[in-house]
Design a protein around this motif. Sequence first.
Motif, PDB file in Angstrom:
ATOM      1  N   ASN A 130       0.823  -1.213   0.000  1.00 28.15           N
ATOM      2  CA  ASN A 130       0.000   0.000   0.000  1.00 28.15           C
ATOM      3  C   ASN A 130       0.854   1.257   0.000  1.00 28.15           C
ATOM      4  OD1 ASN A 130      -2.166  -1.730   0.126  1.00 28.15           O
ATOM      5  ND2 ASN A 130      -2.623  -1.344   2.277  1.00 28.15           N
ATOM      6  N   ARG A 149       3.766   0.704  -3.704  1.00 30.25           N
ATOM      7  CA  ARG A 149       3.259   0.799  -5.076  1.00 30.25           C
ATOM      8  C   ARG A 149       2.942   2.225  -5.508  1.00 30.25           C
ATOM      9  NH1 ARG A 149      -0.691  -4.559  -5.556  1.00 30.25           N
ATOM     10  NH2 ARG A 149       1.003  -6.115  -5.486  1.00 30.25           N
ATOM     11  N   PRO A 150       2.279   3.060  -4.678  1.00 34.07           N
ATOM     12  CA  PRO A 150       2.069   4.450  -5.119  1.00 34.07           C
ATOM     13  C   PRO A 150       3.369   5.199  -5.367  1.00 34.07           C
ATOM     14  CG  PRO A 150       0.606   3.919  -3.298  1.00 34.07           C
ATOM     15  CD  PRO A 150       1.562   2.776  -3.428  1.00 34.07           C
ATOM     16  N   PHE A 195       3.120   5.870  -9.293  1.00 36.89           N
ATOM     17  CA  PHE A 195       2.571   7.210  -9.433  1.00 36.89           C
ATOM     18  C   PHE A 195       3.642   8.241  -9.081  1.00 36.89           C
ATOM     19  CE2 PHE A 195      -0.829   4.303  -8.174  1.00 36.89           C
ATOM     20  CZ  PHE A 195      -1.738   4.488  -9.205  1.00 36.89           C
ATOM     21  N   PHE A 232       3.953  10.230  -6.773  1.00 38.02           N
ATOM     22  CA  PHE A 232       3.611  10.692  -5.429  1.00 38.02           C
ATOM     23  C   PHE A 232       4.728  11.523  -4.815  1.00 38.02           C
ATOM     24  CE2 PHE A 232       3.023  10.282  -0.863  1.00 38.02           C
ATOM     25  CZ  PHE A 232       1.691  10.576  -0.736  1.00 38.02           C
ATOM     26  N   PHE A 250      -6.531   8.725  -6.828  1.00 37.59           N
ATOM     27  CA  PHE A 250      -6.840   7.343  -6.494  1.00 37.59           C
ATOM     28  C   PHE A 250      -8.345   7.082  -6.468  1.00 37.59           C
ATOM     29  CE2 PHE A 250      -2.716   7.964  -4.235  1.00 37.59           C
ATOM     30  CZ  PHE A 250      -1.984   7.105  -5.026  1.00 37.59           C
ATOM     31  N   GLN A 276      -9.675   3.399  -4.625  1.00 35.40           N
ATOM     32  CA  GLN A 276      -8.593   2.574  -4.098  1.00 35.40           C
ATOM     33  C   GLN A 276      -8.279   3.021  -2.678  1.00 35.40           C
ATOM     34  OE1 GLN A 276      -6.011   3.576  -7.489  1.00 35.40           O
ATOM     35  NE2 GLN A 276      -5.956   1.403  -7.993  1.00 35.40           N
ATOM     36  N   TYR A 330      -4.755   2.590  -1.030  1.00 33.39           N
ATOM     37  CA  TYR A 330      -3.757   3.584  -1.390  1.00 33.39           C
ATOM     38  C   TYR A 330      -4.065   4.938  -0.750  1.00 33.39           C
ATOM     39  CZ  TYR A 330      -2.101   0.316  -4.960  1.00 33.39           C
ATOM     40  OH  TYR A 330      -1.581  -0.782  -5.606  1.00 33.39           O
ATOM     41  N   MET A 387      -1.365   6.785   1.751  1.00 38.21           N
ATOM     42  CA  MET A 387      -0.799   8.085   1.411  1.00 38.21           C
ATOM     43  C   MET A 387      -1.302   9.186   2.349  1.00 38.21           C
ATOM     44  SD  MET A 387       1.283   7.364  -0.975  1.00 38.21           S
ATOM     45  CE  MET A 387       1.514   5.827  -0.038  1.00 38.21           C
TER      46      MET A 387
END
Length: 344
Positions: free
Chosen positions: A127, A130-131, A135, A137, A301, A308, A311, A315
Amino acid sequence: MLTARRGGRSWHWTDVFTWTYLVFGVFLMFFPVVWLVLSSFKTPAGLLEFPPTLLPLGQIEQTVEGYDDPLLMFKVTMEDGSVRELAQVRRIGIIAQMVDPAVPGETIKVPIASREPIREFRVAWENYTRPLERFNFLTYLKNSVVVTTVATLVTLLINSMAAFGLSIYEFRGRNAVMLFVIGTLMIPITIILVPAYLVVTELGMVNTLWAVILPGAATPTGVFLLRQYMLTIPRDLIEAARMDRASEWSIYWRIVLPLSLPAIAVLAIFSVMWRWNDFLWPLIVLNRSEVYTLQIGLNAFQGELDVQWHYVLAMTVIALIPVTLVFAFLQRFITTGIASSGMK
Protein backbone atom coordinates in the motif's frame (compact mmCIF):
# COMPACT_ATOMS: atom_id res chain seq x y z
CA MET A 1 1.60 13.74 38.53
CA LEU A 2 0.45 10.24 37.61
CA THR A 3 0.49 9.10 41.24
CA ALA A 4 -1.03 12.25 42.75
CA ARG A 5 -4.30 11.72 44.62
CA ARG A 6 -6.61 14.25 46.16
CA GLY A 7 -7.30 11.94 49.08
CA GLY A 8 -3.63 11.14 49.69
CA ARG A 9 -2.96 7.45 49.19
CA SER A 10 -6.62 6.54 48.73
CA TRP A 11 -8.71 7.29 45.67
CA HIS A 12 -11.18 10.17 45.86
CA TRP A 13 -14.24 10.26 43.63
CA THR A 14 -12.81 13.32 41.87
CA ASP A 15 -9.67 11.30 41.02
CA VAL A 16 -11.80 8.60 39.41
CA PHE A 17 -13.82 11.18 37.48
CA THR A 18 -10.67 12.99 36.32
CA TRP A 19 -8.97 9.83 35.10
CA THR A 20 -12.14 8.63 33.39
CA TYR A 21 -12.55 11.97 31.63
CA LEU A 22 -8.90 12.08 30.53
CA VAL A 23 -8.84 8.49 29.29
CA PHE A 24 -12.08 9.03 27.37
CA GLY A 25 -10.70 12.25 25.86
CA VAL A 26 -7.47 10.57 24.76
CA PHE A 27 -9.43 7.69 23.26
CA LEU A 28 -11.79 10.06 21.44
CA MET A 29 -8.92 12.07 19.98
CA PHE A 30 -6.44 9.37 19.02
CA PHE A 31 -8.57 6.35 18.17
CA PRO A 32 -9.44 7.66 14.65
CA VAL A 33 -5.73 8.20 14.00
CA VAL A 34 -4.87 4.71 15.25
CA TRP A 35 -7.66 3.28 13.10
CA LEU A 36 -6.32 5.18 10.07
CA VAL A 37 -2.76 3.93 10.56
CA LEU A 38 -3.78 0.30 11.11
CA SER A 39 -6.25 0.37 8.21
CA SER A 40 -3.54 1.68 5.89
CA PHE A 41 -1.82 -1.71 6.21
CA LYS A 42 -4.94 -3.71 5.28
CA THR A 43 -5.58 -5.33 1.94
CA PRO A 44 -8.50 -4.11 -0.23
CA ALA A 45 -10.52 -7.16 0.83
CA GLY A 46 -9.70 -6.51 4.48
CA LEU A 47 -11.05 -2.96 4.25
CA LEU A 48 -14.39 -4.23 2.93
CA GLU A 49 -14.91 -6.87 5.60
CA PHE A 50 -17.89 -6.58 7.93
CA PRO A 51 -17.73 -6.47 10.85
CA PRO A 52 -14.46 -4.60 10.49
CA THR A 53 -11.34 -5.57 12.41
CA LEU A 54 -8.90 -3.26 14.14
CA LEU A 55 -5.72 -5.14 13.23
CA PRO A 56 -4.67 -5.70 9.60
CA LEU A 57 -5.80 -9.28 9.06
CA GLY A 58 -5.70 -11.07 5.73
CA GLN A 59 -7.52 -14.21 4.67
CA ILE A 60 -5.28 -17.22 4.11
CA GLU A 61 -4.98 -18.46 0.53
CA GLN A 62 -3.84 -21.91 -0.50
CA THR A 63 -2.83 -23.40 -3.82
CA VAL A 64 -5.03 -26.36 -4.72
CA GLU A 65 -4.22 -28.92 -7.37
CA GLY A 66 -6.29 -28.37 -10.51
CA TYR A 67 -6.83 -24.63 -9.97
CA ASP A 68 -4.63 -21.92 -11.44
CA ASP A 69 -5.18 -19.26 -8.78
CA PRO A 70 -4.87 -19.69 -5.00
CA LEU A 71 -8.21 -20.27 -3.24
CA LEU A 72 -9.48 -18.58 -0.07
CA MET A 73 -9.57 -20.80 3.01
CA PHE A 74 -12.59 -21.08 5.33
CA LYS A 75 -13.39 -22.94 8.53
CA VAL A 76 -16.69 -24.72 7.77
CA THR A 77 -19.07 -26.25 10.32
CA MET A 78 -20.57 -29.35 8.73
CA GLU A 79 -24.07 -30.74 9.32
CA ASP A 80 -22.76 -33.36 11.76
CA GLY A 81 -21.09 -30.65 13.85
CA SER A 82 -17.54 -31.35 12.69
CA VAL A 83 -15.30 -28.51 11.58
CA ARG A 84 -13.25 -28.70 8.39
CA GLU A 85 -10.89 -26.31 6.63
CA LEU A 86 -12.05 -25.97 3.03
CA ALA A 87 -11.11 -23.76 0.08
CA GLN A 88 -13.75 -21.79 -1.82
CA VAL A 89 -14.00 -22.46 -5.54
CA ARG A 90 -16.91 -20.14 -6.25
CA ARG A 91 -19.93 -18.62 -4.56
CA ILE A 92 -23.44 -18.66 -6.01
CA GLY A 93 -25.89 -16.68 -3.90
CA ILE A 94 -25.92 -18.06 -0.36
CA ILE A 95 -24.29 -21.34 -1.39
CA ALA A 96 -20.52 -21.74 -1.76
CA GLN A 97 -18.77 -24.53 -3.61
CA MET A 98 -15.83 -25.71 -1.53
CA VAL A 99 -13.08 -28.29 -1.90
CA ASP A 100 -10.78 -29.99 0.53
CA PRO A 101 -7.15 -29.17 -0.43
CA ALA A 102 -6.25 -32.76 0.43
CA VAL A 103 -9.02 -34.15 -1.83
CA PRO A 104 -9.41 -31.55 -4.61
CA GLY A 105 -11.59 -33.76 -6.80
CA GLU A 106 -14.60 -33.67 -4.43
CA THR A 107 -16.81 -30.54 -4.48
CA ILE A 108 -18.76 -29.73 -1.31
CA LYS A 109 -21.70 -27.27 -1.27
CA VAL A 110 -22.13 -25.41 2.03
CA PRO A 111 -24.23 -22.40 3.10
CA ILE A 112 -22.14 -19.27 3.55
CA ALA A 113 -23.63 -18.79 7.03
CA SER A 114 -21.89 -21.94 8.28
CA ARG A 115 -18.37 -20.88 7.38
CA GLU A 116 -15.83 -18.46 8.81
CA PRO A 117 -12.77 -17.01 7.05
CA ILE A 118 -9.38 -18.21 8.27
CA ARG A 119 -7.30 -15.10 8.84
CA GLU A 120 -3.76 -14.29 9.78
CA PHE A 121 -1.93 -11.11 10.73
CA ARG A 122 -0.72 -9.64 7.44
CA VAL A 123 0.81 -6.23 6.80
CA ALA A 124 0.22 -4.93 3.26
CA TRP A 125 3.44 -2.96 2.74
CA GLU A 126 2.55 -2.67 -0.94
CA ASN A 127 0.00 0.00 0.00
CA TYR A 128 2.97 2.31 0.59
CA THR A 129 5.47 1.05 -1.98
CA ARG A 130 3.26 0.80 -5.08
CA PRO A 131 2.07 4.45 -5.12
CA LEU A 132 5.69 5.55 -4.81
CA GLU A 133 6.70 3.32 -7.72
CA ARG A 134 3.72 3.65 -10.08
CA PHE A 135 2.57 7.21 -9.43
CA ASN A 136 4.30 10.59 -9.13
CA PHE A 137 3.61 10.69 -5.43
CA LEU A 138 7.09 11.95 -4.54
CA THR A 139 6.54 14.83 -6.97
CA TYR A 140 3.23 15.65 -5.33
CA LEU A 141 4.91 15.52 -1.92
CA LYS A 142 7.71 17.82 -3.06
CA ASN A 143 5.21 20.32 -4.52
CA SER A 144 3.24 20.40 -1.28
CA VAL A 145 6.40 20.95 0.76
CA VAL A 146 7.47 23.83 -1.50
CA VAL A 147 4.03 25.43 -1.48
CA THR A 148 3.60 25.09 2.28
CA THR A 149 7.08 26.37 3.14
CA VAL A 150 7.16 29.35 0.79
CA ALA A 151 3.53 30.32 1.42
CA THR A 152 4.02 30.17 5.19
CA LEU A 153 7.11 32.39 5.05
CA VAL A 154 5.36 34.90 2.78
CA THR A 155 2.25 34.85 4.97
CA LEU A 156 4.24 35.48 8.15
CA LEU A 157 6.16 38.37 6.55
CA ILE A 158 3.16 40.15 5.01
CA ASN A 159 0.81 39.65 7.95
CA SER A 160 3.41 40.71 10.53
CA MET A 161 4.20 43.89 8.57
CA ALA A 162 0.50 44.74 8.29
CA ALA A 163 -0.04 44.03 11.98
CA PHE A 164 3.00 46.18 12.84
CA GLY A 165 1.54 49.16 10.99
CA LEU A 166 -1.91 48.73 12.51
CA SER A 167 -0.65 48.30 16.08
CA ILE A 168 2.41 50.52 16.47
CA TYR A 169 1.44 53.58 14.41
CA GLU A 170 -1.26 56.03 15.48
CA PHE A 171 -3.19 57.46 12.53
CA ARG A 172 -6.73 58.49 11.71
CA GLY A 173 -8.90 55.62 10.49
CA ARG A 174 -6.75 52.87 11.98
CA ASN A 175 -9.70 51.16 13.64
CA ALA A 176 -11.74 51.48 10.44
CA VAL A 177 -9.00 49.76 8.46
CA MET A 178 -8.82 46.98 11.02
CA LEU A 179 -12.60 46.62 10.95
CA PHE A 180 -12.47 46.32 7.17
CA VAL A 181 -9.79 43.62 7.42
CA ILE A 182 -11.84 41.63 9.93
CA GLY A 183 -14.96 42.12 7.80
CA THR A 184 -13.36 40.17 4.96
CA LEU A 185 -13.68 37.06 7.13
CA MET A 186 -17.41 37.13 6.42
CA ILE A 187 -16.91 36.79 2.65
CA PRO A 188 -17.22 33.12 1.56
CA ILE A 189 -14.32 31.76 -0.43
CA THR A 190 -16.65 30.68 -3.24
CA ILE A 191 -17.50 34.32 -4.01
CA ILE A 192 -13.92 35.32 -4.80
CA LEU A 193 -12.93 32.16 -6.70
CA VAL A 194 -13.80 33.55 -10.14
CA PRO A 195 -12.17 37.00 -9.65
CA ALA A 196 -9.07 35.39 -8.13
CA TYR A 197 -8.84 32.93 -11.03
CA LEU A 198 -9.12 35.78 -13.56
CA VAL A 199 -6.30 37.66 -11.82
CA VAL A 200 -4.10 34.58 -11.75
CA THR A 201 -4.84 33.95 -15.44
CA GLU A 202 -3.94 37.52 -16.45
CA LEU A 203 -0.65 37.22 -14.55
CA GLY A 204 0.15 33.99 -16.40
CA MET A 205 0.51 31.91 -13.25
CA VAL A 206 -1.95 29.11 -14.08
CA ASN A 207 -0.36 25.66 -13.72
CA THR A 208 2.45 27.06 -11.60
CA LEU A 209 3.02 26.75 -7.87
CA TRP A 210 2.94 30.54 -7.53
CA ALA A 211 -0.76 30.42 -8.36
CA VAL A 212 -1.27 28.50 -5.12
CA ILE A 213 1.23 30.45 -3.02
CA LEU A 214 0.47 34.12 -3.68
CA PRO A 215 -3.36 34.52 -3.65
CA GLY A 216 -3.67 33.53 0.02
CA ALA A 217 -0.53 35.24 1.29
CA ALA A 218 -2.41 37.90 3.28
CA THR A 219 -4.97 36.50 5.69
CA PRO A 220 -7.26 38.58 7.91
CA THR A 221 -6.96 35.99 10.67
CA GLY A 222 -3.19 36.38 10.73
CA VAL A 223 -3.33 40.17 10.73
CA PHE A 224 -5.85 40.20 13.56
CA LEU A 225 -3.92 37.66 15.65
CA LEU A 226 -0.57 39.40 15.32
CA ARG A 227 -2.03 42.89 15.81
CA GLN A 228 -3.72 41.90 19.06
CA TYR A 229 -0.45 40.46 20.34
CA MET A 230 1.64 43.44 19.22
CA LEU A 231 -0.69 45.80 21.09
CA THR A 232 0.58 44.25 24.34
CA ILE A 233 4.21 45.24 23.61
CA PRO A 234 5.21 48.19 25.86
CA ARG A 235 5.45 51.46 23.94
CA ASP A 236 8.47 52.43 26.02
CA LEU A 237 10.54 49.93 24.06
CA ILE A 238 9.48 51.50 20.77
CA GLU A 239 10.15 55.04 21.97
CA ALA A 240 13.53 54.05 23.43
CA ALA A 241 14.54 52.54 20.09
CA ARG A 242 13.49 55.69 18.26
CA MET A 243 15.48 57.84 20.68
CA ASP A 244 18.49 55.65 19.83
CA ARG A 245 17.82 56.55 16.18
CA ALA A 246 16.75 53.07 15.16
CA SER A 247 14.94 52.93 11.82
CA GLU A 248 11.37 51.73 11.59
CA TRP A 249 12.57 48.58 9.85
CA SER A 250 15.02 47.92 12.71
CA ILE A 251 12.22 48.39 15.24
CA TYR A 252 10.07 45.92 13.35
CA TRP A 253 12.77 43.34 12.67
CA ARG A 254 14.83 43.50 15.88
CA ILE A 255 12.26 44.42 18.56
CA VAL A 256 8.65 43.81 17.60
CA LEU A 257 9.15 40.61 15.62
CA PRO A 258 11.21 38.75 18.29
CA LEU A 259 8.73 39.74 21.01
CA SER A 260 5.86 38.43 18.85
CA LEU A 261 7.36 34.98 18.28
CA PRO A 262 4.65 33.12 20.27
CA ALA A 263 1.89 34.62 18.12
CA ILE A 264 3.97 34.09 14.97
CA ALA A 265 4.39 30.42 15.91
CA VAL A 266 0.62 30.06 16.28
CA LEU A 267 0.08 31.68 12.89
CA ALA A 268 2.75 29.42 11.40
CA ILE A 269 0.84 26.36 12.61
CA PHE A 270 -2.38 27.70 11.11
CA SER A 271 -0.67 28.57 7.83
CA VAL A 272 0.95 25.14 7.51
CA MET A 273 -2.37 23.43 8.13
CA TRP A 274 -4.21 25.71 5.68
CA ARG A 275 -1.71 25.30 2.86
CA TRP A 276 -1.00 21.61 3.39
CA ASN A 277 -4.70 20.65 3.43
CA ASP A 278 -5.86 23.08 0.73
CA PHE A 279 -7.75 21.26 -2.01
CA LEU A 280 -10.27 23.49 -3.80
CA TRP A 281 -7.99 26.29 -5.01
CA PRO A 282 -5.14 24.01 -6.24
CA LEU A 283 -7.76 21.90 -8.02
CA ILE A 284 -8.87 24.99 -9.95
CA VAL A 285 -5.52 26.50 -10.94
CA LEU A 286 -3.43 23.32 -11.41
CA ASN A 287 -4.21 21.15 -14.42
CA ARG A 288 -0.90 19.40 -15.08
CA SER A 289 0.09 16.39 -13.01
CA GLU A 290 3.70 17.54 -12.60
CA VAL A 291 2.52 20.53 -10.51
CA TYR A 292 -0.14 18.71 -8.49
CA THR A 293 0.00 19.09 -4.74
CA LEU A 294 -0.44 16.19 -2.38
CA GLN A 295 -4.19 16.63 -1.87
CA ILE A 296 -4.82 16.73 -5.62
CA GLY A 297 -2.63 13.66 -6.05
CA LEU A 298 -4.67 11.76 -3.45
CA ASN A 299 -7.78 12.53 -5.47
CA ALA A 300 -6.24 10.60 -8.37
CA PHE A 301 -6.84 7.34 -6.49
CA GLN A 302 -10.59 7.96 -6.68
CA GLY A 303 -12.15 6.77 -9.91
CA GLU A 304 -15.68 7.11 -11.25
CA LEU A 305 -16.74 3.62 -10.18
CA ASP A 306 -14.02 2.53 -7.79
CA VAL A 307 -11.98 4.07 -4.97
CA GLN A 308 -8.59 2.57 -4.10
CA TRP A 309 -9.03 3.04 -0.38
CA HIS A 310 -5.88 1.09 0.54
CA TYR A 311 -3.76 3.58 -1.39
CA VAL A 312 -5.73 6.59 -0.13
CA LEU A 313 -5.31 5.56 3.51
CA ALA A 314 -1.60 4.80 3.14
CA MET A 315 -0.80 8.08 1.41
CA THR A 316 -2.96 9.97 3.92
CA VAL A 317 -0.76 8.63 6.72
CA ILE A 318 2.32 9.90 4.89
CA ALA A 319 0.59 13.27 4.39
CA LEU A 320 -0.07 13.54 8.14
CA ILE A 321 3.55 13.06 9.16
CA PRO A 322 4.95 16.52 8.16
CA VAL A 323 2.05 18.42 9.72
CA THR A 324 2.37 16.42 12.93
CA LEU A 325 6.10 17.11 13.17
CA VAL A 326 5.64 20.83 12.55
CA PHE A 327 2.88 21.07 15.13
CA ALA A 328 4.89 19.15 17.73
CA PHE A 329 7.93 21.39 17.24
CA LEU A 330 6.08 24.72 17.22
CA GLN A 331 3.88 23.72 20.15
CA ARG A 332 6.97 23.39 22.33
CA PHE A 333 8.27 26.67 20.98
CA ILE A 334 4.98 28.41 21.82
CA THR A 335 5.05 27.08 25.38
CA THR A 336 8.59 28.38 25.85
CA GLY A 337 7.72 31.78 24.40
CA ILE A 338 4.65 32.24 26.55
CA ALA A 339 6.50 31.13 29.69
CA SER A 340 9.10 33.85 29.18
CA SER A 341 6.40 36.35 28.11
CA GLY A 342 8.76 37.69 25.47
CA MET A 343 10.57 39.85 28.05
CA LYS A 344 13.90 39.33 29.83
